[in-house]
Design a protein around this motif. Structure first.
Motif, PDB file in Angstrom:
ATOM      1  N   ILE A  78      76.234   0.173  -1.436  1.00 43.27           N
ATOM      2  CA  ILE A  78      75.924   0.569  -2.812  1.00 43.27           C
ATOM      3  C   ILE A  78      74.489   0.135  -3.087  1.00 43.27           C
ATOM      4  O   ILE A  78      74.155  -1.045  -2.958  1.00 43.27           O
ATOM      5  CB  ILE A  78      76.895  -0.088  -3.821  1.00 43.27           C
ATOM      6  N   GLN A 108      87.820   2.183 -13.841  1.00 38.10           N
ATOM      7  CA  GLN A 108      86.564   2.947 -13.799  1.00 38.10           C
ATOM      8  C   GLN A 108      85.492   2.327 -14.699  1.00 38.10           C
ATOM      9  O   GLN A 108      84.307   2.543 -14.493  1.00 38.10           O
ATOM     10  CB  GLN A 108      86.798   4.388 -14.274  1.00 38.10           C
ATOM     11  N   ALA A 388      79.485   1.299 -10.977  1.00 39.05           N
ATOM     12  CA  ALA A 388      80.412   1.356  -9.844  1.00 39.05           C
ATOM     13  C   ALA A 388      81.318   0.128  -9.910  1.00 39.05           C
ATOM     14  O   ALA A 388      80.918  -0.916 -10.417  1.00 39.05           O
ATOM     15  CB  ALA A 388      79.658   1.377  -8.528  1.00 39.05           C
ATOM     16  N   ARG A 395      85.419   0.404  -2.860  1.00 38.64           N
ATOM     17  CA  ARG A 395      84.799   1.057  -3.991  1.00 38.64           C
ATOM     18  C   ARG A 395      85.846   1.889  -4.730  1.00 38.64           C
ATOM     19  O   ARG A 395      86.558   2.681  -4.110  1.00 38.64           O
ATOM     20  CB  ARG A 395      83.690   1.971  -3.480  1.00 38.64           C
ATOM     21  N   ALA A 398      84.887   6.932  -8.849  1.00 39.32           N
ATOM     22  CA  ALA A 398      83.956   6.983  -9.979  1.00 39.32           C
ATOM     23  C   ALA A 398      84.615   7.683 -11.161  1.00 39.32           C
ATOM     24  O   ALA A 398      85.613   8.368 -11.035  1.00 39.32           O
ATOM     25  CB  ALA A 398      82.688   7.707  -9.584  1.00 39.32           C
TER      26      ALA A 398
END
Ligand SMILES: [Zn+2]
Length: 400
Positions: A78, A108, A388, A395, A398
């Motif tokens: 990232i 999120q 993020a 991860r 999104a």
């Protein structure tokens, strides 16, 4: 094949070697390989007093290093340059247990742990507990002291709804996720039953040594009488609720009993919400006297996303507007929140070895309009936006 623990320790050893080499001023000979590298962000980790440009290296579900310019490669990277990298946000007053999709929505926004604060009473806590158990992040719940069936907004107006043995049973059935008891004490919810409702909440919680969270503001009883029933570790949410019976006297001065409650370990939580829970005037008067929140929280619901709460970073930004330093704002949403409940004891930190829960946010400059609960609008110069989220080293999807 190395097992996960060996991988973690090998990566940690490599990172330590690289760090030692960096200190010695020589380039690292053998670069490590990580699962995820968060590169070049402004890392704010209040748990260790860190605020500086760092990389964060993650292997498996753990943070293995937080250093400048970590060498090596990673499966995923990232690019956090120009962004804020903080521990995953912990929202201790939300209602994300009400909808099956809500935990993922909160994730999120950077929320890697939350407490649903009293959506479920003894009669419906099992439904809330099921949602909470199924959430991707660490989700917990407070059981409302009163039953909620036929709920019309005033669950304590009939004190018989608050049955100590039913609350104990609800906790026993859901010991894995229920971490405390909630009591809402405003006049429209409890009428003259505020103190008795709170006593019953304490009685049920004491069996399990759990905290009680109370929702204050516009109660029948004076706050002094309410605070007298709180123990160390209990939480007052909606701390800036306007009168009657808020934290300020008629002259706008902080009640001595409120400061005393904080000194003996009662926590004060913001609890943004949408109606009746705060106005700018209260926040301004209290913070000018140095009375800042221990924790920030949203009182989030799916509809509050469009009515003043929006997301947790938006709520945090309101305190930037009042001059709270960014590191303190982050602390209130991470490290401090983690301390409020034992379930989060290893969270709220980016220290090596900790679970890799990370909120990457963007701090934008401009003119941003913020709302209180009375249609009051104020314009701030900075706003944090979710960028993020990393949960357990992965991860998160999104925002749509
Ligand atoms: Zn609430």
């Amino acid at each position: 094949m190395m097992n996960r623990r060996q991988i973690v320790s090998a990566a940690a050893a490599a990172a330590a070697a690289a760090a030692a080499a960096a200190v010695a001023g020589v380039p690292s000979v053998r670069a490590a390989s990580y699962d995820l590298l968060i590169k070049g962000g402004r890392v704010i980790d209040p748990s260790v007093g860190l605020d500086g440009i760092r990389d964060v290296a993650i292997t498996g579900s753990r943070i293995v290093a937080v250093e400048s310019n970590i060498p090596g490669d990673a499966t995923d990277t990232i690019d956090a340059r120009g962004k804020i990298v903080a521990p995953g946000l912990i929202d201790i007053h939300t209602h994300a247990g009400r909808g099956k999709e809500s935990p993922a929505l909160a994730l999120q926004d950077g929320v890697t742990g939350f407490v649903d604060a009293g959506s479920g009473g003894p009669d419906n806590i099992d439904e809330i507990a099921a949602v909470v158990r199924g959430g991707p992040q660490i989700c917990r719940a407070l059981v409302n002291v009163a039953t909620r069936t036929g709920f019309t907004g005033g669950e304590l107006l009939d004190i018989n709804r608050a049955n100590v043995s039913l609350v104990r049973g609800a906790i026993l059935r859901n010991r894995d996720v229920v971490v405390g008891v909630k009591a809402r004490l405003s006049e429209d919810v409890a009428g003259a039953n505020d103190l008795e409702g709170l006593r019953r909440a304490q009685e049920a919680a004491s069996t399990f040594n759990l905290p009680v969270m109370i929702h204050i503001g516009q109660s029948v009883s004076p706050l002094r009488a309410v605070l007298a029933l709180l123990k160390r570790g209990d939480i007052v949410t909606h701390m800036y609720a306007p009168p009657p019976n808020g934290i300020l006297d008629d002259h706008g001065r902080l009640f001595a009993d409120v400061a005393a409650a904080r000194r003996r370990g009662v926590l004060f939580d913001f609890g943004n919400g949408t109606a009746g829970h705060f106005n700018w005037d209260m926040v301004e008067k209290a913070t000018r006297q140095g009375f800042w929140p221990d924790t920030l929280s949203t009182d989030w619901t799916a509809t509050a996303r469009t009515t003043g709460v929006v997301d947790f970073p938006n709520v945090m930004s309101k305190f930037l507007m009042f001059g709270m330093p960014l590191s303190q704002v982050v602390a209130c949403a991470t490290t401090n929140a983690a301390k409020a409940f034992d379930s989060f004891s290893d969270r709220g930190t980016l220290n090596a070895g900790a679970p890799a829960d990370v909120a990457v946010m963007e701090l934008r400059e401009g003119n941003f309009e913020f709302l209180d609960n009375y249609q009051g609008k104020r314009t701030g110069r900075q706003r944090l936006f979710p960028f993020a989220t990393v949960l357990n080293g992965k991860r998160a999807p999104a925002r749509a």
